[in-house]
Design a protein around this motif. Structure first.
Motif, PDB file in Angstrom:
ATOM      1  N   THR A  48      25.344  22.746  39.931  1.00 49.61           N
ATOM      2  CA  THR A  48      25.271  21.395  39.301  1.00 49.61           C
ATOM      3  C   THR A  48      26.414  20.710  39.280  1.00 49.61           C
ATOM      4  O   THR A  48      26.672  19.531  38.752  1.00 49.61           O
ATOM      5  CB  THR A  48      25.013  21.476  37.674  1.00 49.61           C
ATOM      6  N   ILE A 103      29.622  21.316  38.337  1.00 48.24           N
ATOM      7  CA  ILE A 103      30.472  21.705  37.257  1.00 48.24           C
ATOM      8  C   ILE A 103      31.625  22.274  37.607  1.00 48.24           C
ATOM      9  O   ILE A 103      32.677  22.104  37.213  1.00 48.24           O
ATOM     10  CB  ILE A 103      29.692  22.334  35.927  1.00 48.24           C
ATOM     11  N   ARG A 145      29.989  15.066  43.673  1.00 48.88           N
ATOM     12  CA  ARG A 145      29.378  15.292  42.343  1.00 48.88           C
ATOM     13  C   ARG A 145      28.793  14.036  41.873  1.00 48.88           C
ATOM     14  O   ARG A 145      27.436  14.038  41.287  1.00 48.88           O
ATOM     15  CB  ARG A 145      30.652  15.626  41.176  1.00 48.88           C
ATOM     16  N   VAL A 163      24.637  14.310  41.201  1.00 46.35           N
ATOM     17  CA  VAL A 163      24.108  14.471  39.890  1.00 46.35           C
ATOM     18  C   VAL A 163      23.051  13.085  39.511  1.00 46.35           C
ATOM     19  O   VAL A 163      22.241  13.473  38.676  1.00 46.35           O
ATOM     20  CB  VAL A 163      25.168  14.487  38.798  1.00 46.35           C
ATOM     21  N   ILE A 187      19.868  14.992  39.774  1.00 44.86           N
ATOM     22  CA  ILE A 187      19.506  16.254  39.079  1.00 44.86           C
ATOM     23  C   ILE A 187      19.429  16.277  37.503  1.00 44.86           C
ATOM     24  O   ILE A 187      20.000  14.909  37.127  1.00 44.86           O
ATOM     25  CB  ILE A 187      20.408  17.476  39.456  1.00 44.86           C
ATOM     26  N   PHE A 247      21.080  22.559  28.686  1.00 42.70           N
ATOM     27  CA  PHE A 247      21.680  23.681  28.283  1.00 42.70           C
ATOM     28  C   PHE A 247      21.310  23.968  26.586  1.00 42.70           C
ATOM     29  O   PHE A 247      21.437  23.195  25.957  1.00 42.70           O
ATOM     30  CB  PHE A 247      23.161  23.367  28.511  1.00 42.70           C
ATOM     31  N   LYS A 278      24.352  23.802  24.605  1.00 39.70           N
ATOM     32  CA  LYS A 278      25.407  22.485  24.594  1.00 39.70           C
ATOM     33  C   LYS A 278      24.481  21.306  24.661  1.00 39.70           C
ATOM     34  O   LYS A 278      23.372  21.101  25.261  1.00 39.70           O
ATOM     35  CB  LYS A 278      26.090  22.585  26.007  1.00 39.70           C
ATOM     36  N   GLN A 288      23.162  17.403  24.548  1.00 47.41           N
ATOM     37  CA  GLN A 288      23.611  15.967  25.187  1.00 47.41           C
ATOM     38  C   GLN A 288      23.475  15.021  24.122  1.00 47.41           C
ATOM     39  O   GLN A 288      23.682  13.751  24.334  1.00 47.41           O
ATOM     40  CB  GLN A 288      22.661  15.753  26.351  1.00 47.41           C
ATOM     41  N   GLY A 345      33.060  23.667  25.831  1.00 43.75           N
ATOM     42  CA  GLY A 345      32.508  23.760  26.760  1.00 43.75           C
ATOM     43  C   GLY A 345      31.503  22.628  27.025  1.00 43.75           C
ATOM     44  O   GLY A 345      30.621  22.525  28.052  1.00 43.75           O
ATOM     45  N   THR A 346      31.570  21.625  26.356  1.00 38.07           N
ATOM     46  CA  THR A 346      30.733  20.496  26.587  1.00 38.07           C
ATOM     47  C   THR A 346      31.257  19.643  27.573  1.00 38.07           C
ATOM     48  O   THR A 346      30.671  18.317  27.756  1.00 38.07           O
ATOM     49  CB  THR A 346      30.445  19.954  25.005  1.00 38.07           C
ATOM     50  N   ASP A 370      30.860  20.226  30.408  1.00 42.37           N
ATOM     51  CA  ASP A 370      29.929  20.505  31.276  1.00 42.37           C
ATOM     52  C   ASP A 370      28.674  19.224  31.174  1.00 42.37           C
ATOM     53  O   ASP A 370      28.469  18.677  32.128  1.00 42.37           O
ATOM     54  CB  ASP A 370      29.145  21.614  30.901  1.00 42.37           C
ATOM     55  N   ILE A 371      28.754  18.903  29.952  1.00 42.85           N
ATOM     56  CA  ILE A 371      27.767  17.818  29.864  1.00 42.85           C
ATOM     57  C   ILE A 371      27.944  16.452  30.432  1.00 42.85           C
ATOM     58  O   ILE A 371      27.447  15.894  31.150  1.00 42.85           O
ATOM     59  CB  ILE A 371      27.567  17.188  28.327  1.00 42.85           C
ATOM     60  N   LEU A 410      30.277  16.208  32.958  1.00 45.13           N
ATOM     61  CA  LEU A 410      30.381  16.524  34.480  1.00 45.13           C
ATOM     62  C   LEU A 410      28.901  16.342  35.221  1.00 45.13           C
ATOM     63  O   LEU A 410      28.867  16.216  36.704  1.00 45.13           O
ATOM     64  CB  LEU A 410      30.910  17.863  34.804  1.00 45.13           C
ATOM     65  N   ILE A 411      28.037  16.501  34.750  1.00 43.05           N
ATOM     66  CA  ILE A 411      26.637  16.195  35.372  1.00 43.05           C
ATOM     67  C   ILE A 411      26.250  14.813  35.043  1.00 43.05           C
ATOM     68  O   ILE A 411      24.708  14.574  35.353  1.00 43.05           O
ATOM     69  CB  ILE A 411      25.565  17.168  34.751  1.00 43.05           C
TER      70      ILE A 411
END
Lengths: 333, 266
Positions: A73, A75, A94, A98, A101, A105, A108, A110, B100-101, B103-104, B106-107
């Motif tokens: 992804t 990351i 990136r 993205v 995609i 998670f 986690k 969003q 670890g968020t 990550d959210i 970064l996408i």
């Protein structure tokens, strides 16, 4: 001919971490000098994924599933190796990559905790630059499919886990991605929510979306994936169809037996008692190539006055053990 | 599917994020009001000390009370803009890396720095801006009114003070990526920037060089105030050049640290 959408070659990821003892002395010592250790999360894995596939990525905790997914992804940066996904190198391209995609998670979110999911959807609309009409149509389709039309205007913190997870899926799919990565998407969900989400994934997959699902829940894989990759200790130990996986491991069942009488020796071929939970409860493994399930149930019913009988798939760790044993046996032949 | 160019998309997303942050903040209105007042009171500490010094007959040599208060008001205004609009990126990065968020973010198809900033809007700190503007107005009332060119120079230096704060925020965010959970980063920043609330001339030569050439902290209050007061300092040019280098270095450092990001376990 199917088109390869993701190509992974010799992918490695090594984390540097620090080791510390448990005692107070070790804690104090670690303030001044720490012992660093290199942890190989991925040891050079290679695979390809075709457009429209629904691939299950299976493995025990710490196997390297999430690391793979995070590299795919964009990351994380890998230590070495190549990944080409839709013509992009995820960690280098990136921003452009993205847009194609989506990701969910399981652990986690969003969504934004204090405001309704609808507001978070609007934020995603702006981030992805989705045209208003397309956005509305997609949102309507998704809320209908997942049956959350009434919930998206309530603050996220007031929603149940199942409702939240459905909204996470909408969040990940609003921009109509070509590839969707799912990391433990059904973790902690009740059976109804789980079923709804699985239906949604299958529906989206039918429309051409590629799904890559990482989980350690075998039932997710059984309901969704046709192809399975099993990783363990950073290596791929299995990469084939679900049917092939069943051929390797489907002969083993995990059985929990409760009886009104004390359970003594069980005289059935292919049964191995793994744990005596009490005088009246045992856990065992049954090899169905030696005694079929029907025959096992008949014999066990004669030997004991049953109060409960649970038959399950073995845990993923046992399946991997089984895979290794099968491979050893095959190599000896 | 993607209909707009990246710049327009970025601006729209930024406003949407601010809207969402405000909506989220208004869910706890009592806490919002209290936090704003406490922030304002904490920010008034340095001006209060200045007032005490001067009301007891002491002074900073060569500087009147309203001249010193002007420096401090500019420092407050700069922070009053920086903290709500972009400085929250430090805490945002700190907590996202720990959980670890990150990550959210970064996408999402926007620059990481932009995403961290837009999801860090914090209206609590707006109190700093109100306090700064009020103190600025009071100080200016007791000082000779500057000419047009002085205002232009002030504006340029004030923008540079925001650039400096941005560079600081970027460096601290970068540190938060590899120095997981270290909440003392902000205290280090507070200690370093406290130099910029006082006239440069009260410090020794090595410190003066440090806060003009090496890390141009003087831009955060002293230099913008000095042009309004007509007290041009020869070190201004060095500070301006240094601030540009500081910004470039902070971007480079941030990019380098993002590569080290390890996320959290699955």
């Amino acid at each position: 001919m199917n088109k390869v959408i993701i190509r992974v070659k010799d992918l490695r990821k090594t984390y540097k971490t620090y080791k510390r003892g448990e005692s107070f002395k070790d804690t104090v010592k670690s303030l001044f000098a720490r012992q660093s250790i290199n942890l190989d999360a991925l040891k050079g894995i290679s695979f390809e994924i075709e457009k429209g596939e629904l691939l299950g990525f299976l493995g025990p905790n710490g196997a390297g599933k999430s690391t793979t997914l995070k590299i795919l992804t964009g990351i994380l940066y890998p230590t070495s190796g190549d990944v080409y996904a839709m013509g992009y190198v995820p960690w280098k391209d990136r921003k452009r990559y993205v847009t194609n995609i989506g990701a969910v998670f399981g652990q986690k979110s969003q969504l934004l905790w204090d405001i309704p999911p609808a507001d978070a959807f609007y934020m995603n609309r702006s981030i992805y630059g989705i045209a208003q009409k397309t956005f509305k149509n997609t949102l309507n389709d998704m809320t209908d499919l997942l049956d959350v039309g009434d919930h998206i205007h309530r603050p996220t913190r007031q929603l149940s886990l199942g409702e939240r997870m459905k909204c996470e899926f909408i969040m990940a799919m609003l921009h109509r991605p070509s590839i969707v990565f799912l990391d433990e998407p059904t973790i902690g969900l009740d059976i109804l929510s789980r079923e709804k989400i699985r239906q949604f994934i299958l529906e989206m997959n039918k429309s051409g979306v590629t799904f890559i699902l990482t989980t350690h829940d075998l039932s997710d894989i059984e309901h969704l994936a046709k192809r399975v990759i099993i990783v363990n200790h950073g290596d791929i130990v299995f990469d084939n169809s679900l049917d092939d996986l069943r051929r390797h491991t489907g002969n083993i069942k995990l059985i929990r037996l409760s009886s009104h009488d004390e359970i003594g020796d069980i005289q059935i071929r292919g049964v191995e008692v793994t744990e005596n939970l009490s005088k009246y409860n045992v856990e065992m493994i049954l090899d169905t190539t030696q005694t079929g399930l029907n025959e096992f149930v008949r014999q066990i019913g004669i030997q004991f006055r049953l109060s409960d009988l649970i038959i399950e798939e073995p845990p993923i760790e046992d399946m991997i053990k089984e895979l290794y044993l099968d491979r050893e046996a095959e190599s000896k032949k | 599917m993607i209909a707009e160019n990246q710049f327009i998309r970025g601006v729209k997303a930024h406003f949407q994020a601010i809207k969402a942050a405000l909506a989220g903040r208004m869910a706890y209105r009592g806490d919002f009001l209290l936090s704003t007042i406490i922030m304002l009171m904490a920010e008034m500490f340095a001006p209060a000390i200045t007032f005490l010094i001067y009301s007891n007959g002491a002074s900073f040599p060569g500087w009147g009370i309203y001249e010193v208060l002007l420096i401090q008001s500019i420092f407050m205004m700069a922070r009053g803009i920086a903290f709500p609009f972009f400085f929250g990126m430090v805490w945002n990065t700190l907590s996202r890396v720990r959980e670890g968020t990150l990550d959210i973010l970064l996408i999402k198809p926007l620059g990481l720095v932009h995403l961290i900033i837009m999801t860090a809007f914090d209206c609590n700190d707006i109190g700093k801006l109100f306090g700064g503007v009020l103190l600025f107005a009071i100080s200016m009332k007791h000082l000779p009114f500057p000419g047009f060119m002085q205002w232009v120079q002030f504006l340029l230096l004030f923008i540079l003070s925001l650039v400096m704060l941005f560079a600081f925020a970027l460096i601290m965010s970068a540190l938060a990526i590899v120095w997981v959970g270290n909440s003392r980063i902000f205290e280090m920043f507070s200690a370093v920037t406290s130099f910029s609330q006082y006239p440069l001339s009260i410090f020794s030569k090595p410190i003066q060089t440090f806060i003009t050439v090496i890390i141009p902290l003087g831009l955060l209050g002293f230099f913008p105030a000095s042009v309004l007061l007509g007290k041009y300092s020869p070190q201004i040019t060095a500070a301006i050049v240094s601030s540009i280098f500081f910004l470039i270095a902070s971007f480079w450092f941030f990019k380098k640290m993002v590569r080290q990001y390890t996320s959290t376990g699955g």
